[in-house]
Write a protein that holds these residues in place. Structure first.
Motif, PDB file in Angstrom:
ATOM      1  N   VAL A 226       8.696   6.646   0.157  1.00  0.00           N
ATOM      2  CA  VAL A 226      10.107   6.612   0.543  1.00  0.00           C
ATOM      3  C   VAL A 226      10.226   5.793   1.824  1.00  0.00           C
ATOM      4  CG1 VAL A 226      10.859   8.745  -0.577  1.00  0.00           C
ATOM      5  CG2 VAL A 226       9.837   8.843   1.693  1.00  0.00           C
ATOM      6  N   GLY A 227      11.308   5.047   1.920  1.00  0.00           N
ATOM      7  CA  GLY A 227      11.508   4.192   3.077  1.00  0.00           C
ATOM      8  C   GLY A 227      11.011   2.768   2.887  1.00  0.00           C
ATOM      9  N   GLN A 228      10.271   2.520   1.798  1.00  0.00           N
ATOM     10  CA  GLN A 228       9.803   1.154   1.570  1.00  0.00           C
ATOM     11  C   GLN A 228      11.002   0.234   1.334  1.00  0.00           C
ATOM     12  OE1 GLN A 228       6.507  -0.353   1.547  1.00  0.00           O
ATOM     13  NE2 GLN A 228       8.000  -2.020   1.720  1.00  0.00           N
TER      14      GLN A 228
ATOM     15  N   LEU B 260       9.020  -5.822   2.545  1.00  0.00           N
ATOM     16  CA  LEU B 260       9.131  -5.783   4.002  1.00  0.00           C
ATOM     17  C   LEU B 260       8.351  -4.578   4.527  1.00  0.00           C
ATOM     18  CD1 LEU B 260      12.906  -6.765   4.417  1.00  0.00           C
ATOM     19  CD2 LEU B 260      10.890  -8.244   4.482  1.00  0.00           C
ATOM     20  N   ASP B 261       8.936  -3.834   5.435  1.00  0.00           N
ATOM     21  CA  ASP B 261       8.241  -2.704   6.051  1.00  0.00           C
ATOM     22  C   ASP B 261       8.741  -1.379   5.467  1.00  0.00           C
ATOM     23  OD1 ASP B 261       6.855  -4.369   8.064  1.00  0.00           O
ATOM     24  OD2 ASP B 261       8.894  -4.703   8.804  1.00  0.00           O
ATOM     25  N   GLU B 262       8.104  -0.324   5.886  1.00  0.00           N
ATOM     26  CA  GLU B 262       8.594   1.016   5.558  1.00  0.00           C
ATOM     27  C   GLU B 262       9.500   1.493   6.688  1.00  0.00           C
ATOM     28  OE1 GLU B 262       5.723   3.967   4.545  1.00  0.00           O
ATOM     29  OE2 GLU B 262       4.745   2.715   3.031  1.00  0.00           O
ATOM     30  N   VAL B 263      10.697   1.879   6.331  1.00  0.00           N
ATOM     31  CA  VAL B 263      11.628   2.458   7.296  1.00  0.00           C
ATOM     32  C   VAL B 263      11.249   3.928   7.483  1.00  0.00           C
ATOM     33  CG1 VAL B 263      14.046   3.023   7.738  1.00  0.00           C
ATOM     34  CG2 VAL B 263      13.444   0.876   6.579  1.00  0.00           C
TER      35      VAL B 263
ATOM     36  N   LEU C 112      15.901  -0.336  -1.249  1.00  0.00           N
ATOM     37  CA  LEU C 112      15.236   0.712  -0.472  1.00  0.00           C
ATOM     38  C   LEU C 112      14.819   1.853  -1.389  1.00  0.00           C
ATOM     39  CD1 LEU C 112      14.584   1.841   2.452  1.00  0.00           C
ATOM     40  CD2 LEU C 112      16.829   2.956   2.320  1.00  0.00           C
ATOM     41  N   VAL C 113      13.574   2.318  -1.239  1.00  0.00           N
ATOM     42  CA  VAL C 113      13.127   3.529  -1.933  1.00  0.00           C
ATOM     43  C   VAL C 113      13.721   4.722  -1.187  1.00  0.00           C
ATOM     44  CG1 VAL C 113      11.177   4.920  -2.687  1.00  0.00           C
ATOM     45  CG2 VAL C 113      10.993   2.421  -2.692  1.00  0.00           C
ATOM     46  N   ARG C 114      14.693   5.379  -1.814  1.00  0.00           N
ATOM     47  CA  ARG C 114      15.411   6.451  -1.129  1.00  0.00           C
ATOM     48  C   ARG C 114      15.034   7.851  -1.614  1.00  0.00           C
ATOM     49  NH1 ARG C 114      21.507   7.242  -2.013  1.00  0.00           N
ATOM     50  NH2 ARG C 114      20.817   9.246  -1.173  1.00  0.00           N
ATOM     51  N   GLY C 115      14.234   7.938  -2.682  1.00  0.00           N
ATOM     52  CA  GLY C 115      13.864   9.250  -3.194  1.00  0.00           C
ATOM     53  C   GLY C 115      12.731   9.151  -4.190  1.00  0.00           C
ATOM     54  N   LEU C 116      12.211  10.313  -4.566  1.00  0.00           N
ATOM     55  CA  LEU C 116      11.074  10.392  -5.474  1.00  0.00           C
ATOM     56  C   LEU C 116      11.276  11.534  -6.465  1.00  0.00           C
ATOM     57  CD1 LEU C 116       8.179  10.290  -2.826  1.00  0.00           C
ATOM     58  CD2 LEU C 116       8.852   8.371  -4.291  1.00  0.00           C
TER      59      LEU C 116
END
Length: 250
Positions: free
Chosen positions: A43-45, A59-62, A160-164
């Motif tokens: 998450v955050g990627q 990019l980066d992980e938030v 953005l990866v916001r969940g799993l």
């Protein structure tokens, strides 16, 4: 749509038709539970997506909070509507279409002890990270391509990866399946048949306690708000399968 026979290739041999075998890859497949997380993303990627060239840049992980905003109780879940698969190189377009339709109609992924984990206020998390990087004298305009993405008419979007969906185990399931070998038979080219061999797909990245099996993703467009700061708005209508195809290019 052609109905699929869960059988062997003996029929094709008896009728004199040719037969072939294809093996699909489920890497970043699109499903009803999200995109299959074959790359074990967190998450955050964050990614930047150039919609003009159909390219994706990681990019980066938030930084996200240690605990999700919401988490459902563990239960058995089923990922259906599986699509955006890859197949053996050189596969005929007709065979690919038949195989894709067969898998979408007949196959699902059973997820044991599955939980949905979602994070809210993702725009706030993005803004906080931008401010942190600026305070650290990082040229985030350049590293995140923000100055380009916020221009009017820009082709750049953010994903953005916001969940799993986490689980302990995932396995392929076929309707009316019988026997030890999991396979589907579909019409092939020139009147023959094609066997879709699923026996080698172990879904290894979805094994172990609370493994991050499926991704929930959000698309944003950047802009400059009234205060002169970078801001984001959600982009709606982007199909999960489209994002899944982009992730395959990583």
């Amino acid at each position: 749509m052609n109905r699929i026979l869960l059988t062997t290739c003996i029929t094709a041999i008896l009728t004199g038709c040719t037969s072939s075998v294809v093996r699909p890859s489920f890497d970043y497949a699109a499903t009803s539970l999200g995109v299959y997380n074959s790359g074990l993303l967190n998450v955050g990627q964050l990614f930047v997506w150039d919609t003009e060239t159909s390219t994706l840049t990681r990019l980066d992980e938030v930084p996200f909070p240690p605990a999700p905003t919401t988490r459902t109780n563990p239960t058995t879940l089923h990922a259906s509507n599986i699509s955006s698969l890859s197949f053996t190189a050189g596969i005929d377009s007709t065979v690919k279409a038949n195989a894709s339709a067969a898998i979408k109609e007949n196959l699902s992924i059973r997820v044991q002890n599955g939980s949905r984990e979602e994070y809210l206020n993702t725009i706030g998390l993005l803004a906080t990270e931008i401010n942190r990087r600026k305070a650290a004298n990082e040229d985030v305009d350049r590293s995140w391509l923000l100055s380009q993405a916020a221009q009017q008419g820009s082709s750049l979007r953010y994903i953005l990866v916001r969940g799993l969906v986490t689980s302990d185990k995932a396995e392929l399931m076929a309707q009316n399946s019988s026997g030890a070998e999991l396979s589907l038979i579909v019409p092939g080219g020139k009147g023959g048949t094609t066997k879709i061999d699923l026996s080698g797909e172990a879904l290894a990245s979805c094994s172990g306690s609370r493994s991050p099996c499926f991704l929930s993703l959000q698309v944003f467009q950047a802009y400059i708000n009234e205060s002169g700061n970078y801001d984001f708005e959600p982009v709606r209508g982007v199909a999960t399968s489209q994002i899944a195809d982009l992730l395959k290019s990583l």
